[in-house]
Motif scaffolding. Sequence first.
Motif, PDB file in Angstrom:
ATOM      1  N   SER A  23      55.913  35.010  42.836  1.00 54.83           N
ATOM      2  CA  SER A  23      55.808  34.010  41.777  1.00 54.83           C
ATOM      3  C   SER A  23      54.354  33.677  41.484  1.00 54.83           C
ATOM      4  N   ASP A  24      53.574  33.480  42.525  1.00 52.08           N
ATOM      5  CA  ASP A  24      52.150  33.177  42.345  1.00 52.08           C
ATOM      6  C   ASP A  24      51.430  34.331  41.660  1.00 52.08           C
ATOM      7  N   THR A  25      51.761  35.558  42.044  1.00 54.09           N
ATOM      8  CA  THR A  25      51.126  36.729  41.447  1.00 54.09           C
ATOM      9  C   THR A  25      51.459  36.852  39.968  1.00 54.09           C
ATOM     10  N   VAL A  26      52.733  36.639  39.621  1.00 54.85           N
ATOM     11  CA  VAL A  26      53.129  36.715  38.216  1.00 54.85           C
ATOM     12  C   VAL A  26      52.445  35.610  37.412  1.00 54.85           C
ATOM     13  N   GLU A  27      52.370  34.410  37.975  1.00 58.56           N
ATOM     14  CA  GLU A  27      51.683  33.315  37.275  1.00 58.56           C
ATOM     15  C   GLU A  27      50.211  33.638  37.065  1.00 58.56           C
ATOM     16  N   GLU A  28      49.566  34.211  38.064  1.00 60.64           N
ATOM     17  CA  GLU A  28      48.164  34.598  37.918  1.00 60.64           C
ATOM     18  C   GLU A  28      48.004  35.653  36.829  1.00 60.64           C
ATOM     19  N   LEU A  29      48.924  36.616  36.811  1.00 62.60           N
ATOM     20  CA  LEU A  29      48.883  37.665  35.791  1.00 62.60           C
ATOM     21  C   LEU A  29      49.063  37.072  34.398  1.00 62.60           C
ATOM     22  N   VAL A  30      50.019  36.175  34.263  1.00 63.25           N
ATOM     23  CA  VAL A  30      50.261  35.538  32.971  1.00 63.25           C
ATOM     24  C   VAL A  30      49.041  34.746  32.531  1.00 63.25           C
ATOM     25  N   ASN A  31      48.452  33.999  33.438  1.00 55.27           N
ATOM     26  CA  ASN A  31      47.270  33.202  33.102  1.00 55.27           C
ATOM     27  C   ASN A  31      46.073  34.094  32.791  1.00 55.27           C
ATOM     28  N   ALA A  32      45.936  35.198  33.517  1.00 53.46           N
ATOM     29  CA  ALA A  32      44.796  36.084  33.300  1.00 53.46           C
ATOM     30  C   ALA A  32      44.880  36.795  31.952  1.00 53.46           C
ATOM     31  N   THR A  33      46.094  37.040  31.488  1.00 51.20           N
ATOM     32  CA  THR A  33      46.257  37.750  30.216  1.00 51.20           C
ATOM     33  C   THR A  33      46.477  36.793  29.052  1.00 51.20           C
ATOM     34  N   ALA A  34      46.341  35.516  29.287  1.00 54.74           N
ATOM     35  CA  ALA A  34      46.607  34.535  28.236  1.00 54.74           C
ATOM     36  C   ALA A  34      45.649  34.677  27.067  1.00 54.74           C
ATOM     37  N   LYS A  35      44.452  35.149  27.313  1.00 53.97           N
ATOM     38  CA  LYS A  35      43.454  35.254  26.252  1.00 53.97           C
ATOM     39  C   LYS A  35      43.573  36.543  25.454  1.00 53.97           C
ATOM     40  N   ASP A  36      44.326  37.495  25.966  1.00 53.11           N
ATOM     41  CA  ASP A  36      44.517  38.749  25.246  1.00 53.11           C
ATOM     42  C   ASP A  36      45.487  38.501  24.097  1.00 53.11           C
ATOM     43  N   ALA A  37      45.064  38.754  22.895  1.00 57.47           N
ATOM     44  CA  ALA A  37      45.844  38.399  21.716  1.00 57.47           C
ATOM     45  C   ALA A  37      46.714  39.533  21.198  1.00 57.47           C
ATOM     46  N   SER A  38      46.674  40.690  21.817  1.00 60.72           N
ATOM     47  CA  SER A  38      47.468  41.802  21.289  1.00 60.72           C
ATOM     48  C   SER A  38      48.955  41.479  21.384  1.00 60.72           C
ATOM     49  N   SER A  39      49.691  41.984  20.442  1.00 60.11           N
ATOM     50  CA  SER A  39      51.113  41.671  20.375  1.00 60.11           C
ATOM     51  C   SER A  39      51.868  42.269  21.554  1.00 60.11           C
ATOM     52  N   GLU A  40      51.487  43.440  21.994  1.00 52.53           N
ATOM     53  CA  GLU A  40      52.147  44.068  23.137  1.00 52.53           C
ATOM     54  C   GLU A  40      51.934  43.233  24.406  1.00 52.53           C
ATOM     55  N   MET A  41      50.715  42.766  24.618  1.00 49.65           N
ATOM     56  CA  MET A  41      50.418  41.961  25.801  1.00 49.65           C
ATOM     57  C   MET A  41      51.125  40.607  25.717  1.00 49.65           C
ATOM     58  N   ARG A  42      51.205  40.042  24.525  1.00 50.00           N
ATOM     59  CA  ARG A  42      51.881  38.753  24.355  1.00 50.00           C
ATOM     60  C   ARG A  42      53.366  38.908  24.663  1.00 50.00           C
ATOM     61  N   ASP A  43      53.979  39.989  24.186  1.00 55.60           N
ATOM     62  CA  ASP A  43      55.390  40.231  24.467  1.00 55.60           C
ATOM     63  C   ASP A  43      55.623  40.428  25.965  1.00 55.60           C
ATOM     64  N   LEU A  44      54.751  41.186  26.588  1.00 52.80           N
ATOM     65  CA  LEU A  44      54.853  41.417  28.024  1.00 52.80           C
ATOM     66  C   LEU A  44      54.728  40.107  28.790  1.00 52.80           C
ATOM     67  N   ARG A  45      53.781  39.283  28.391  1.00 53.37           N
ATOM     68  CA  ARG A  45      53.577  37.996  29.047  1.00 53.37           C
ATOM     69  C   ARG A  45      54.802  37.098  28.875  1.00 53.37           C
ATOM     70  N   GLU A  46      55.380  37.071  27.687  1.00 53.62           N
ATOM     71  CA  GLU A  46      56.566  36.248  27.435  1.00 53.62           C
ATOM     72  C   GLU A  46      57.761  36.725  28.263  1.00 53.62           C
ATOM     73  N   ARG A  47      57.924  38.050  28.369  1.00 58.20           N
ATOM     74  CA  ARG A  47      59.017  38.574  29.197  1.00 58.20           C
ATOM     75  C   ARG A  47      58.806  38.230  30.662  1.00 58.20           C
ATOM     76  N   ALA A  48      57.563  38.336  31.121  1.00 55.90           N
ATOM     77  CA  ALA A  48      57.265  38.000  32.524  1.00 55.90           C
ATOM     78  C   ALA A  48      57.547  36.528  32.793  1.00 55.90           C
ATOM     79  N   GLU A  49      57.138  35.670  31.874  1.00 54.78           N
ATOM     80  CA  GLU A  49      57.400  34.235  32.039  1.00 54.78           C
ATOM     81  C   GLU A  49      58.899  33.956  32.072  1.00 54.78           C
TER      82      GLU A  49
END
Length: 110
Positions: A23-49
């Motif tokens: 859980s901590d690792t996924v949260e860190e990943l989500v937070n680390a990629t929060a600034k990446d604005a690409s649509s693919e990364m945003r979709d990946l982040r939303e699925r992970a969350e």
Amino acid sequence: MAKKPSDRQVHTEQLQDDLRHLSDTVEELVNATAKDASSEMRDLRERAEQRLKDTRARVEARGEQLYTDTRDSLTQQADCCDRYVRDNPWTSVGIGAAAGVVVGLLLGRR
């Protein structure tokens, strides 16, 4: 005398630690990629969350179910024991006395 944890307790604690770490690792990943604005990364982040939220909900529900099942089982066993003692008082007194003698003998050997 310290209690030795059962295998179930050890496995449960290991699972909790693993899930917490994941859980901590996924949260860190989500937070680390929060600034990446690409649509693919945003979709990946939303699925992970979403998967993280779903997993947490399932683990919490399972924990509550285990707690409820254990509590109900212990209550049922205590009621059964209480019924036996009420139905057989002299047998229960004899069992208690015998257990007391055995414990007394074991403690007296020290």
